[in-house]
Design a protein around this motif. Sequence first.
Motif, PDB file in Angstrom:
ATOM      1  N   SER A 514     -34.071  12.473  39.177  1.00 64.97           N
ATOM      2  CA  SER A 514     -33.618  13.687  39.863  1.00 64.97           C
ATOM      3  C   SER A 514     -32.111  13.612  40.068  1.00 64.97           C
ATOM      4  CB  SER A 514     -34.333  13.822  41.215  1.00 64.97           C
ATOM      5  OG  SER A 514     -34.062  12.683  42.029  1.00 64.97           O
ATOM      6  N   GLY A 535     -36.592  17.099  37.911  1.00 61.77           N
ATOM      7  CA  GLY A 535     -35.659  17.015  39.016  1.00 61.77           C
ATOM      8  C   GLY A 535     -34.206  16.929  38.611  1.00 61.77           C
ATOM      9  N   ASP A 545     -32.110  23.320  43.539  1.00 61.41           N
ATOM     10  CA  ASP A 545     -33.177  22.356  43.281  1.00 61.41           C
ATOM     11  C   ASP A 545     -33.202  21.221  44.287  1.00 61.41           C
ATOM     12  OD1 ASP A 545     -33.838  23.820  41.110  1.00 61.41           O
ATOM     13  OD2 ASP A 545     -32.749  22.560  39.659  1.00 61.41           O
ATOM     14  N   THR A 548     -36.480  20.340  46.168  1.00 63.83           N
ATOM     15  CA  THR A 548     -37.687  19.988  45.428  1.00 63.83           C
ATOM     16  C   THR A 548     -38.134  18.586  45.810  1.00 63.83           C
ATOM     17  OG1 THR A 548     -36.886  21.349  43.615  1.00 63.83           O
ATOM     18  CG2 THR A 548     -38.699  19.847  43.132  1.00 63.83           C
ATOM     19  N   GLU A 550     -40.186  14.972  45.558  1.00 62.45           N
ATOM     20  CA  GLU A 550     -40.419  14.019  44.473  1.00 62.45           C
ATOM     21  C   GLU A 550     -41.793  14.212  43.864  1.00 62.45           C
ATOM     22  OE1 GLU A 550     -40.626   9.193  43.800  1.00 62.45           O
ATOM     23  OE2 GLU A 550     -39.481  10.018  45.470  1.00 62.45           O
ATOM     24  N   MET A 553     -41.642  17.071  41.441  1.00 69.07           N
ATOM     25  CA  MET A 553     -40.905  16.715  40.233  1.00 69.07           C
ATOM     26  C   MET A 553     -41.759  15.859  39.317  1.00 69.07           C
ATOM     27  SD  MET A 553     -37.049  15.963  41.471  1.00 69.07           S
ATOM     28  CE  MET A 553     -37.509  14.796  42.707  1.00 69.07           C
TER      29      MET A 553
END
Length: 610
Positions: A514, A535, A545, A548, A550, A553
């Motif tokens: 990410s 991510g 984003d 978001t 984990e 993602m």
Amino acid sequence: MPPLLALFLLLLAAAAPRPAASASTDRAALLAFRAALPPPSRAALSSWHGPLSASWLGVSLHPPAAAAGPPSVAALALPGLNLTGPLPSPPLSLLRRLHELDLSANALSGSLPCTLPRSLLTLDLSRNALSGAVPTCLPASLQSLRALNLSANSLRAPLSPWFSFSAHLTTLDLSRNALSGAIPPLIIADATTSGLLLLDLSHNRFSGEIPAGLTALRTLQGLFLAGNRLSGEIPCGIGNLTYLQALDLSNNRLSGAVPAGLAGCFQLLYLRLGGNRLSGALRPELDALDSLKVLDLSDNRISGDIPLPLAGCRSLEVVILSGNQIAGELSGAVAKWQSLRSLSLAHNQLSGQLPDWMFSFPLLQWLDLSGNRFEGFIPDGGFNASSVLNGAGGVPQGIPSGGVISPQLFVSASVDATGQQLELGYDLRAAPGIDLSTNMLRGEIPEGLVAMKGLEYLNLSCNYLAGQIPAGLGGMGRLRTLDFSHNGLSGEVPPAIAAMTELEALNLSYNSLSGPMPTTGGLRKFPGALAGNPGICNGEGCAADAGTTEGEMSGGNRHGWLGGWHGEDGWVSPGAFCISTMTSFFVSLVTLLSSPKARSFVFRPVRIEY
């Protein structure tokens, strides 16, 4: 004249010396040899003028006799001069005392003659364009021959079953041609008096079984039959070759088990049986080969485990057992091979955890354990043992300059100047690398692994590794290939990766990475390196984003090619739509056909009216 006086004069005339091989005869033969060549080839022999002398290119003369007789040619060596045209054999046959003829690495064409000097001891016509068959008359016309090299030509057709040399021959190299048929049963006419040291028939089209007569050549030190179409089992009498130092039967169609009799070849240094159809377990008797340096049994059907007695092979430097069915845990016998440079156990059925000593070999250059069932954590220790992998020993010899390829092994053999001993060597061309891909490893990537500054290849893909990519990765200045794809790695991409100038291949796809993509230009040459990491954000999208989680993602990564059930902006992804449509169709079809009335209506007979 009285009869006694006439007889005396006749004996005196017979005993008088006669200049059978005068300087003018050898000089004329050499000039005729040059004249028979095409004009461009004659220019390479422009030094051939004036009286015959050792100053002529490639010409060596016999030492002058005590009676100051005329000089004669002992050796003619003209390798690598790009000589073309057919081999001028008639002029050469006039050199009655010629012992050595070397015309290798030219472009000579045509067929092999039978009219070469009978005095020849060494004949080297390798790396030319000679074609046709090897005539049966060749061994018969060269009874004194000790070394024959016809390798790397275009010779074809089967060898005659009566193709056989005298016991004087020490070297026979017919490799890299297109010779076919069965291997002659008696390469040497009398095996009991044979002095053959090296037999190389590799990379041809020989078929049938390995003749049992070869195992009677007790003086053999090198036997190379690789790259043919040989079938059947390895002769059980192979152990009779007690002087054998190199045996290469790789890339044939041999079957059966590895014979226990190989233990009788106790001087063996190189054993290559890869690329066949051998089966059965590894023989513990092989522990008798305590001088063995190279063991290649790859791409066979070897099963069982690695037996503990193989710990006795303490001289092993290259072990290639990949592409078999070897199972069980990694044997402690491997830990005793402290001279290891390359170890490949890839694509077997090995399981269990990687032992703590896995990286503790001081000379290790290549380690490949990919395609097995190893589980647990990557051991965090022993990373400082190998000077090559840590970059302390410089760049190893023989590493390819462009791109990282699988290790290549080349074994060379030649007879020394005395003609009594084989000179052997091998060249391992492999970039320093570690491949643990396609296993079931978990946990984090050890910091010590990415601290090995000599590594050029590192592949940990297709495992269950988690945690962040170690920040020390940027210090691997020689790394050319890095693959961490298809794991569960999270966190941000270390910016130092973009600054790795030697990197030629990068794959971090299908993880749970990410954060912002590194903005430096180093990643632009790897456009798909971060695919499957939902991510990862770029530019203005990073702020949107940021919320978001984990779990969200990583969810898209787990669905693989579906890309998650929901695409961008809430739309259903094409993959999910296709699955939903097909499921609805089959459910409706099964429901319809479950009704008897529906079945009778669908499958009713069709009545055709005319």
